[in-house]
Design a protein around this motif. Structure first.
Motif, PDB file in Angstrom:
ATOM      1  N   ALA A 391       0.767  -1.424  -0.029  1.00 51.89           N
ATOM      2  CA  ALA A 391       0.094   0.041  -0.022  1.00 51.89           C
ATOM      3  C   ALA A 391       0.910   1.279   0.240  1.00 51.89           C
ATOM      4  O   ALA A 391       1.871   1.382   0.737  1.00 51.89           O
ATOM      5  N   ILE A 392       0.583   2.353  -0.844  1.00 50.25           N
ATOM      6  CA  ILE A 392       1.630   3.444  -0.928  1.00 50.25           C
ATOM      7  C   ILE A 392       0.539   4.525  -0.555  1.00 50.25           C
ATOM      8  O   ILE A 392      -0.400   4.737  -1.179  1.00 50.25           O
ATOM      9  N   LEU A 393       0.828   4.956   0.443  1.00 51.31           N
ATOM     10  CA  LEU A 393       0.358   6.422   0.848  1.00 51.31           C
ATOM     11  C   LEU A 393       0.827   7.776   0.790  1.00 51.31           C
ATOM     12  O   LEU A 393       2.193   7.655   0.697  1.00 51.31           O
ATOM     13  N   GLY A 394       0.169   8.908   0.794  1.00 49.01           N
ATOM     14  CA  GLY A 394       1.129  10.052   0.549  1.00 49.01           C
ATOM     15  C   GLY A 394       0.768  11.021   1.587  1.00 49.01           C
ATOM     16  O   GLY A 394      -0.054  10.700   2.358  1.00 49.01           O
ATOM     17  N   TYR A 395       1.963  11.811   1.525  1.00 48.81           N
ATOM     18  CA  TYR A 395       2.023  12.888   2.832  1.00 48.81           C
ATOM     19  C   TYR A 395       2.522  14.307   2.150  1.00 48.81           C
ATOM     20  O   TYR A 395       2.902  14.169   1.297  1.00 48.81           O
ATOM     21  N   ASP A 396       1.896  15.394   2.928  1.00 49.89           N
ATOM     22  CA  ASP A 396       2.364  16.599   2.553  1.00 49.89           C
ATOM     23  C   ASP A 396       3.537  17.227   3.129  1.00 49.89           C
ATOM     24  O   ASP A 396       4.386  18.016   2.644  1.00 49.89           O
ATOM     25  N   THR A 397       3.872  16.768   4.524  1.00 53.55           N
ATOM     26  CA  THR A 397       4.942  17.241   5.338  1.00 53.55           C
ATOM     27  C   THR A 397       5.458  16.092   6.143  1.00 53.55           C
ATOM     28  O   THR A 397       4.845  14.821   6.145  1.00 53.55           O
ATOM     29  N   VAL A 398       6.639  16.114   6.389  1.00 58.05           N
ATOM     30  CA  VAL A 398       7.503  14.984   7.035  1.00 58.05           C
ATOM     31  C   VAL A 398       6.597  14.677   8.356  1.00 58.05           C
ATOM     32  O   VAL A 398       6.530  13.634   8.792  1.00 58.05           O
ATOM     33  N   ARG A 403       3.287  11.008  11.602  1.00 56.44           N
ATOM     34  CA  ARG A 403       2.047  10.829  12.522  1.00 56.44           C
ATOM     35  C   ARG A 403       1.287   9.437  11.646  1.00 56.44           C
ATOM     36  O   ARG A 403       0.928   8.580  12.462  1.00 56.44           O
ATOM     37  N   ILE A 404       1.309   9.363  10.361  1.00 57.01           N
ATOM     38  CA  ILE A 404       0.834   8.205   9.862  1.00 57.01           C
ATOM     39  C   ILE A 404       1.744   7.154  10.077  1.00 57.01           C
ATOM     40  O   ILE A 404       0.857   5.979  10.196  1.00 57.01           O
ATOM     41  N   ALA A 405       2.823   6.983  10.075  1.00 54.47           N
ATOM     42  CA  ALA A 405       3.574   5.911  10.192  1.00 54.47           C
ATOM     43  C   ALA A 405       3.257   5.402  11.460  1.00 54.47           C
ATOM     44  O   ALA A 405       3.450   4.088  11.771  1.00 54.47           O
ATOM     45  N   ASN A 406       2.947   6.117  12.590  1.00 56.20           N
ATOM     46  CA  ASN A 406       2.890   5.743  13.985  1.00 56.20           C
ATOM     47  C   ASN A 406       1.414   5.238  14.154  1.00 56.20           C
ATOM     48  O   ASN A 406       0.829   4.965  15.361  1.00 56.20           O
ATOM     49  N   ASP A 407       0.389   5.754  13.140  1.00 56.43           N
ATOM     50  CA  ASP A 407      -0.887   5.275  13.432  1.00 56.43           C
ATOM     51  C   ASP A 407      -1.398   4.014  12.973  1.00 56.43           C
ATOM     52  O   ASP A 407      -1.862   3.685  12.049  1.00 56.43           O
ATOM     53  N   THR A 408      -0.925   3.085  13.844  1.00 60.56           N
ATOM     54  CA  THR A 408      -1.080   1.833  13.702  1.00 60.56           C
ATOM     55  C   THR A 408      -0.925   1.120  14.998  1.00 60.56           C
ATOM     56  O   THR A 408      -0.179   1.332  16.016  1.00 60.56           O
ATOM     57  N   PRO A 409      -1.853  -0.238  15.158  1.00 60.49           N
ATOM     58  CA  PRO A 409      -1.789  -0.899  16.453  1.00 60.49           C
ATOM     59  C   PRO A 409      -0.441  -1.460  16.497  1.00 60.49           C
ATOM     60  O   PRO A 409      -0.149  -2.153  17.827  1.00 60.49           O
ATOM     61  N   TYR A 410       0.433  -1.733  15.404  1.00 64.81           N
ATOM     62  CA  TYR A 410       1.596  -2.416  15.352  1.00 64.81           C
ATOM     63  C   TYR A 410       2.705  -1.665  15.552  1.00 64.81           C
ATOM     64  O   TYR A 410       2.645  -0.188  15.493  1.00 64.81           O
ATOM     65  N   GLY A 411       3.897  -2.122  15.671  1.00 62.69           N
ATOM     66  CA  GLY A 411       5.177  -1.476  16.004  1.00 62.69           C
ATOM     67  C   GLY A 411       6.396  -2.387  16.075  1.00 62.69           C
ATOM     68  O   GLY A 411       7.344  -2.497  16.821  1.00 62.69           O
TER      69      GLY A 411
END
Length: 485
Positions: A391-398, A403-411
Motif C-alpha cells: 500500500a502506497i500512501l501520500g503525505y504533504d509534510t514530514v 504521524r501516519i507511520a505511527n498510526d497503527t496498532p503495530y510496532g
C-alpha cells in the motif's frame, strides 16, 4: 533427502528418542503449496504428549542448567557442524512445506538457522552470568522449562532464534512448530540429536495451536513460553499462560511503515521498498507494507513501483522466479479478499490484482500487487495482509508522514530512506517500532528484534535474546560490605 519422497514424520522427539504419540490415530497431510498435493504426514499431538515432553524437560533441567559455559559452547559448536551437513536437506524441506524459491530457501531461509546458532555461540563466549555490585552478587540463571511455539513463514529461522539462546543459557524446552510447515523442525531435531544434545533438553511435539499450543502455554511445569505468530494467537497464548503466571515472550504481527523522505533517491528507495514487500511472497512480519511518499511525487513513485512490481516474477520454486506461492489455500483466500477490499475501498490498483497469475492454474500463487493513493483508514493500510501486497500512501509534510507511520496498532519494524543523514536519524527516533532500518541497511544478527505495541513483548536475536531465558537473582551479603574511605 529426496524431495520427491513422501515424508511420513509420525513420531515425536521426547527425552532423546523418537516416540509414538499417545494417540496415533490423528494425522495431518502437509500440503506442498506449489502443487496443492500432499508432501507428507505428521501426527497431531495432544495435551498428554505435551505433558510427557514437559516432564522430560523438567527432569533434564537440574543437570543441564548447571553445565558450564564451556560445555554449552562445545554443544553449540557441535550443532553448527551438524547443521552445515544438512543445509541442502533443510532448504529442500522448507521449499516443499512453505513454497520458498530454491535460492531463497538455501541462501536465506536455511542460512538463518545457522546464523542464529553462530550469534548465540558468539554471545555465550563473553556473556556475564554474574556481576558483583558492592556486597551483592547479581546472578542470571536459566528460567527453567521453556515452551516454544513457532510459525510457518520463516520456519527454521524462528526455531533457531528461540532454541539457540535457550540452549546457550541452560534452559530445557518443548518445541511446537507450525503444523503447516513442520518438516524443517524434524530435520532441526535430527541435527540436535546427532550433535549430542542431552536427552530431555530439547523435545518436539507436533500439533495445532488450540490443542498442543494451548497445552504448552497453560502447563504449570512450563516456566516461560516464547511465541511467534499472529497478534490474535499471541493474545490466546498470554491468556492461557496467565493462570500460572509464567513469563510470556511474543513476536507478533506488523504493518511496518516505509517513510521515503522528500530528498530520497526515489528510483532506489521505491524499488527496494517493493522488493522488500514481495520477498518471501510477502510472508514476513516485518515487511515494509505501508510505503509513505511525498504527494507531490506520487505519479513518479507509482511509475517506479509499477515497474518493480512487473519485474517480480512468480512461479514454481524451482523455476528461478522471484517469488513462489503463498503457504496455503486459507492464506491465498485471505489475501484475495483483502486485494478485493482495496479495490472496493477506492485505492488505485497500480499492478497485480485478484486471481492467480497467468499460466499458474495450480498452486497458491498471488499476483505481486501494488496499491497507490491509499489512505491510512483503508483496510489494506490497517490489517496485516501477509502476502505480496504493498500500500502506497501520500503525505504533504514530514511531520504528517511520522504521524501516519505511527498510526497503527503495530510496532514491529519501520524503514526510513533519505539523503540527509541527520533528518533520516531524526525521523527514525520518532517512529514507534522495535527495529528501524535506515536506507536499506543489511540485517544485523546481533540487533534485537521485537515489537512495540501489539507487535509483542521482549526481544530476540543476539545478546538481547538471552534475557528472555534468564531469571535475575540478587544474593545479598555475598561479600563483606566495604567501608567508605
Amino acid at each position: 533427502m529426496e524431495t520427491s519422497t513422501m515424508r511420513d514424520y509420525l513420531k515425536f522427539y521426547i527425552n532423546g528418542a523418537w516416540v509414538d504419540p499417545v494417540d496415533s490415530s490423528r494425522t495431518l497431510d502437509v500440503i506442498n503449496p506449489a502443487t496443492e498435493a500432499s508432501a507428507g504426514r505428521i501426527s497431531m499431538g495432544s495435551a498428554a504428549d505435551v505433558d510427557r515432553a514437559v516432564k522430560a524437560a523438567r527432569a533434564a533441567f537440574p543437570s543441564y542448567s548447571t553445565t558450564s559455559v564451556a560445555d554449552r559452547v562445545a554443544l553449540l559448536e557441535a550443532i553448527i557442524a551438524e547443521y552445515k551437513n544438512r543445509i541442502p536437506d533443510m532448504a529442500a524441506a522448507i521449499t516443499e512445506e512453505m513454497g520458498a524459491p530454491a535460492t531463497l530457501a538455501q541462501r536465506a531461509q536455511a542460512a538463518m538457522g545457522i546464523a542464529h546458532l553462530q550469534a548465540a555461540l558468539t554471545v555465550l563466549k563473553d556473556y556475564h552470568f554474574q556481576e558483583q555490585r558492592g556486597s551483592t552478587m547479581i546472578v542470571k540463571e536459566p528460567i527453567g522449562v521453556c515452551g516454544l511455539i513457532t510459525p510457518w513463514n520463516w520456519p527454521v529461522n524462528q526455531i533457531a532464534c528461540k532454541v539457540a539462546p535457550a540452549l546457550a543459557t541452560g534452559c530445557t524446552m518443548v518445541l511446537k512448530p507450525s503444523e503447516i510447515a513442520p518438516f524443517s523442525a524434524v530435520i532441526w531435531t535430527e541435527i540436535l540429536h546427532a550433535a549430542g544434545v542431552p536427552a530431555g533438553v530439547f523435545n518436539l511435539v507436533n500439533g495445532e495451536g488450540p490443542t498442543v499450543g494451548a497445552a504448552i502455554s497453560s502447563h504449570p511445569e512450563v516456566d516461560m513460553v516464547s511465541f511467534t505468530g499472529s497478534t490474535r494467537a499471541g493474545i490466546e497464548v498470554a491468556r492461557n499462560a496467565a493462570p500460572t503466571v509464567k513469563r510470556v515472550h511474543q513476536e507478533l504481527g506488523g504493518k511496518s511503515p516505509n517513510v521515503i523522505l522528500p530528498d530520497a533517491d526515489l528510483q532506489k528507495a521505491v524499488t527496494a521498498g517493493v522488493r522488500g514487500v514481495m520477498n518471501n511472497s510477502g510472508q514476513s512480519c516485518n515487511a515494509p507494507t505501508r510505503m509513505l511518499v511525498p504527494n507531490s511525487r506520487m505519479d513518479e513513485v507509482l511509475a517506479i513501483a509499477r515497474a518493480a512490481g512487473e519485474a517480480t516474477t512468480v512461479g514454481d520454486p524451482a523455476s528461478g522466479a522471484t517469488i513462489g506461492p503463498v503457504v496455503s489455500d486459507a492464506q491465498w483466500k485471505k489475501i484475495q479478499s483483502l486485494i478485493e477490499k482495496g479495490i472496493e475501498e477506492g485505492a488505485d490498483l497500480v499492478v497485480g490484482g485478484p486471481g492467480r497469475p497467468e499460466g499458474l492454474e495450480r498452486g497458491y500463487y498471488v499476483k505481486p500487487t501494488v496499491f497507490g493513493r491509499v489512505n491510512n483508514t483503508m483496510t489494506i493500510a490497517r490489517e496485516e495482509i501477509f502476502g505480496p501486497v504493498l500500500a502506497i500512501l501520500g503525505y504533504d509534510t514530514v511531520e504528517e508522514a511520522i504521524r501516519i507511520a505511527n498510526d497503527t496498532p503495530y510496532g514491529l519494524a519501520a524503514y526510513v530512506s533519505g539523503t540527509d543523514v541527520e533528518q533520516v536519524r531524526q525521523v527514525a527516533s520518532r517512529l514507534r517500532a522495535g527495529q528501524v532500518n535506515l536506507n536499506s541497511s543489511a540485517p544485523d544478527m546481533m540487533a534485537p528484534f521485537g515489537g512495540f505495541k501489539q507487535s509483542g513483548n521482549g526481544r530476540e536475536w543476539g545478546d538481547h535474546a538471552f534475557a528472555e531465558f534468564l531469571e535475575v537473582k540478587a544474593v545479598l551479603g555475598f561479600a563483606p560490605a566495604t567501608k567508605a574511605a
